[in-house]
Design a protein around this motif. Structure first.
Motif, mmCIF file in Angstrom:
data_model
loop_
_atom_site.group_PDB
_atom_site.id
_atom_site.type_symbol
_atom_site.label_atom_id
_atom_site.label_comp_id
_atom_site.label_asym_id
_atom_site.label_seq_id
_atom_site.Cartn_x
_atom_site.Cartn_y
_atom_site.Cartn_z
ATOM 1 N N ARG A 451 -2.039 -10.607 11.934
ATOM 2 C CA ARG A 451 -1.458 -11.818 11.344
ATOM 3 C C ARG A 451 -1.352 -11.661 9.825
ATOM 4 O O ARG A 451 -0.357 -12.041 9.196
ATOM 5 N N ILE A 452 -2.377 -11.054 9.222
ATOM 6 C CA ILE A 452 -2.351 -10.815 7.772
ATOM 7 C C ILE A 452 -1.262 -9.799 7.419
ATOM 8 O O ILE A 452 -0.568 -9.934 6.404
ATOM 9 N N VAL A 453 -1.104 -8.772 8.252
ATOM 10 C CA VAL A 453 -0.026 -7.804 8.026
ATOM 11 C C VAL A 453 1.322 -8.517 7.995
ATOM 12 O O VAL A 453 2.154 -8.280 7.107
ATOM 13 N N ASN A 454 1.548 -9.413 8.950
ATOM 14 C CA ASN A 454 2.819 -10.153 8.961
ATOM 15 C C ASN A 454 2.975 -11.041 7.732
ATOM 16 O O ASN A 454 4.040 -11.112 7.117
ATOM 17 N N ASP A 455 1.910 -11.732 7.356
ATOM 18 C CA ASP A 455 1.995 -12.706 6.276
ATOM 19 C C ASP A 455 2.192 -12.050 4.914
ATOM 20 O O ASP A 455 2.850 -12.627 4.040
ATOM 21 N N TYR A 456 1.622 -10.858 4.724
ATOM 22 C CA TYR A 456 1.572 -10.295 3.384
ATOM 23 C C TYR A 456 2.284 -8.952 3.205
ATOM 24 O O TYR A 456 2.503 -8.526 2.081
ATOM 25 N N LEU A 457 2.624 -8.288 4.301
ATOM 26 C CA LEU A 457 3.175 -6.941 4.177
ATOM 27 C C LEU A 457 4.572 -6.787 4.757
ATOM 28 O O LEU A 457 5.262 -5.818 4.462
ATOM 29 N N THR A 463 4.809 -8.016 -4.577
ATOM 30 C CA THR A 463 3.598 -7.381 -5.096
ATOM 31 C C THR A 463 2.364 -8.267 -4.943
ATOM 32 O O THR A 463 1.334 -7.830 -4.411
ATOM 33 N N GLN A 464 2.441 -9.510 -5.397
ATOM 34 C CA GLN A 464 1.252 -10.356 -5.347
ATOM 35 C C GLN A 464 0.835 -10.644 -3.912
ATOM 36 O O GLN A 464 -0.361 -10.733 -3.605
ATOM 37 N N LYS A 465 1.805 -10.792 -3.037
ATOM 38 C CA LYS A 465 1.455 -11.001 -1.631
ATOM 39 C C LYS A 465 0.722 -9.776 -1.080
ATOM 40 O O LYS A 465 -0.269 -9.907 -0.351
ATOM 41 N N SER A 511 2.547 1.084 -0.031
ATOM 42 C CA SER A 511 3.621 0.176 -0.442
ATOM 43 C C SER A 511 3.454 -0.258 -1.888
ATOM 44 O O SER A 511 4.442 -0.416 -2.622
ATOM 45 N N LEU A 512 2.226 -0.462 -2.316
ATOM 46 C CA LEU A 512 1.977 -0.824 -3.708
ATOM 47 C C LEU A 512 2.230 0.351 -4.649
ATOM 48 O O LEU A 512 2.634 0.171 -5.794
ATOM 49 N N PHE A 513 1.999 1.570 -4.155
ATOM 50 C CA PHE A 513 2.123 2.745 -5.011
ATOM 51 C C PHE A 513 3.578 3.043 -5.376
ATOM 52 O O PHE A 513 3.893 3.322 -6.530
ATOM 53 N N ARG A 514 4.498 2.967 -4.418
ATOM 54 C CA ARG A 514 5.907 3.300 -4.692
ATOM 55 C C ARG A 514 6.594 2.091 -5.318
ATOM 56 O O ARG A 514 6.968 1.140 -4.623
#
Length: 582
Positions: A451-457, A463-465, A511-514
């Motif tokens: 659920r967190i993967v869906n909400d934030y990724l 970026t902030q998400k 994802s944050l790195f690129r």
């Protein structure tokens, strides 16, 4: 009140030359080709289900997406196609190694009894779906693939270890892989297999995002493919690459399977918007195609559909035979229950949950053109190895040369010695959920992670998400100490939760790195909306630090071995049909 089972530690020990982990597509072919390379080798195939019906293909497939058949395409043409489809981020030597062996593998599968569509002259009936070339070879009777593989495994006397889930690879003091440890999914007994070489063929990380249905196992990918191979490679010190390039596919709405526009395309079907208008020229799966799909879905012209209702009865009947009897036989029953008839209605489509998969995108364990990872003695193939747009035929081909390469390695190396303390600690980690009387079930923790993967990724990525999601996922890591398992099957699910969390954390870090957008919807960052070839025309590599944390670096792309004309380089950025943009 939750109850657990108490279990003593029972351990079986085996020795072999090659251990193959994963009995789906790439794994069996790796085992077969290792034995053919050197019949004197001992080869063990470990599978947490049963090899007869395991893996993403389960029983078979409705076609090959990437067949390079003489007279229809050349390896060089295919390398250009995949380089363009993957925004240039490829090791062309890997793609070429696949392309050059594609046709011989088709002939080999043909000799095993796998049936492909032929035209009136007896030639393979290759069809066009890709933007530039023709590479799709239908398999109207492709439901016999697994039977053919299993018969070959038995004929070559490959040792099969069903119902054992590998949990960790065994390290040795000299840095080589020494084997693996696994737990039985019916009895909780352990097996420690010492091996000169290990081939990871565990499939995609399919249980990463949560499907729109909310069902944990209602995924596009085979839900047993939870990313345990990615996690084992990471913990063994192997490099993984481009994990920010997600797998996202067009699905049938409310059905965990593809709409198969790439199957119906050669027959005249296509993806359309709510008015029945075609808005993209090419239905081949690429990140750019998925971005156009997303824009149409959310731009006031959705829903998006698979359109077949304009086709002749004979054509529709042929399509039904292919789609309803091979890869997902439940498809026809789903349409029947919903009252959808290809002759009269378009089929509503949607966007899948995210996953990690080289077969459908480019995320995987770093390998070279012989399937070797960055750890001596460790090989990888199939949907978890870094050969982009691999699909089923790529799994067969790359599994074959990983098996042959591992066989050659065994001829020059002896068994490494595993660390007994490592084995003891791993057994304690695995059995910990069985020793608790209160806690959280694997299903509760898995739902929370996904659920967190869906909400934030889920793309578009913000970026902030992602930073918030990363924090939440790290907090969930503490929940792993509260997992309970009430039987051996649930213990398997608990270990899968460990792998799902590992993959979620790796996907977030990558994802944050690129810091750019690339691969269409696969890595679309709202904060960095443009492609930046100046700073990011490179691979990203992800490894495990000595302290256990994730470390990301840039890795240069090897010089191309096939020239890329400008028209080819930009081909997948020109998918939208101009009329549909108005």
């Amino acid at each position: 009140m939750p109850t657990t089972f108490q279990t003593a530690i029972t351990t079986h020990e085996l020795e072999t030359d090659i251990l193959v982990i994963g009995g789906g597509t790439a794994g069996p072919m790796a085992a077969i080709k290792a034995r053919e390379r050197n019949p004197a080798l001992r080869v063990v195939l470990m599978e947490k289900a049963n090899v007869k019906r395991s893996g993403a293909i389960s029983m078979g497939m409705d076609g090959l997406n990437n067949a390079i058949v003489p007279g229809h395409a050349t390896p060089e043409q295919y390398v250009r196609e995949i380089t363009a489809a993957n925004d240039g981020i490829v090791e062309q030597a890997n793609v070429m190694a696949y392309a050059q062996r594609s046709f011989s593998m088709i002939e080999y599968l043909d000799s095993l009894g796998v049936k492909f569509e032929r035209d009136a002259t007896g030639d393979y009936n290759v069809r066009k779906v890709h933007h530039m070339g023709s590479y799709v070879l239908p398999m109207p009777e492709g439901h016999n693939v697994k039977k053919s593989l299993y018969r070959t495994l038995r004929r070559l006397r490959v040792d099969i270890t069903n119902r054992y889930m590998a949990t960790r690879l065994l390290p040795s003091p000299d840095g080589r892989i020494a084997g693996a440890i696994g737990v039985n999914t019916r009895t909780s007994e352990f097996v420690v297999i010492r091996a000169k070489a290990v081939i990871l063929a565990c499939g995609a990380a399919g249980r990463l995002g949560l499907p729109a249905s909310g069902y944990l196992f209602g995924t596009y990918e085979n839900p047993t493919n939870c990313g345990d191979g990615y996690a084992m490679a990471f913990h063994a010190g192997a490099a993984l690459t481009n994990l920010e390039c997600f797998q996202i596919n067009p699905l049938i709405k409310d059905y965990n399977g593809p709409a198969c526009a790439y199957v119906t395309g050669p027959f005249g079907g296509y993806t359309a918007n709510a008015t029945g208008e075609r808005f993209i020229e090419c239905d081949y799966w690429s990140g750019q195609m998925m971005l156009e799909f997303y824009n149409e879905l959310h731009g006031g012209r959705g829903p998006v559909y698979l359109k077949l209702d304009h086709l002749a009865e004979e054509t529709i009947s042929t399509i039904e035979t292919i789609l309803h009897t091979n890869e997902r036989p439940s498809r026809g029953r789903f349409h029947s229950g919903r009252g959808t008839d290809y002759r009269h209605q378009m089929v509503e489509m949607h966007i899948s949950e995210i996953g990690l998969c080289s077969g459908h995108s480019a995320s995987g364990v770093w390998v070279d053109d012989r399937g070797r990872t960055t750890v001596p003695g460790l090989y990888s193939a199939g949907d978890m190895a870094s050969v982009p747009h691999n699909y089923m035929l790529g799994a067969f081909v790359c599994g074959a040369y990983a098996g042959e390469s591992a066989a050659d390695y065994c001829a020059q190396n002896e068994l490494a010695t595993p660390d007994p303390d490592f084995i003891n600690l791993e057994q304690q980690r695995v059995l910990a959920p069985t020793r608790r009387t209160h806690g959280l079930t694997p299903y509760e923790v898995e739902y929370k992670i996904r659920r967190i993967v869906n909400d934030y990724l889920q793309p578009p990525k913000v970026t902030q998400k992602m930073l918030t999601g990363q924090q939440r996922l790290r907090e969930i890591a503490h929940d792993l100490d509260s997992l309970i398992a009430r039987d051996p099957h649930e213990l398997m699910r608990a270990m899968e939760v460990h792998s799902i969390l590992d993959c979620a954390l790796m996907a977030t870090a990558a994802s944050l790195f690129r810091e750019e957008s690339r691969w269409g919807l696969y890595h679309y960052r709202v904060d960095y909306p443009d492609r930046n070839d100046k700073d990011w025309f490179c691979h990203t590599l992800l490894t495990k630090n000595a302290n256990g944390s994730i470390h990301s670096t840039k890795h240069p792309i090897s010089p191309y071995i096939v020239d890329m004309p400008k028209a080819d380089t930009d081909a997948y950025g020109q998918l939208r049909i101009p009329q549909a943009a108005s």
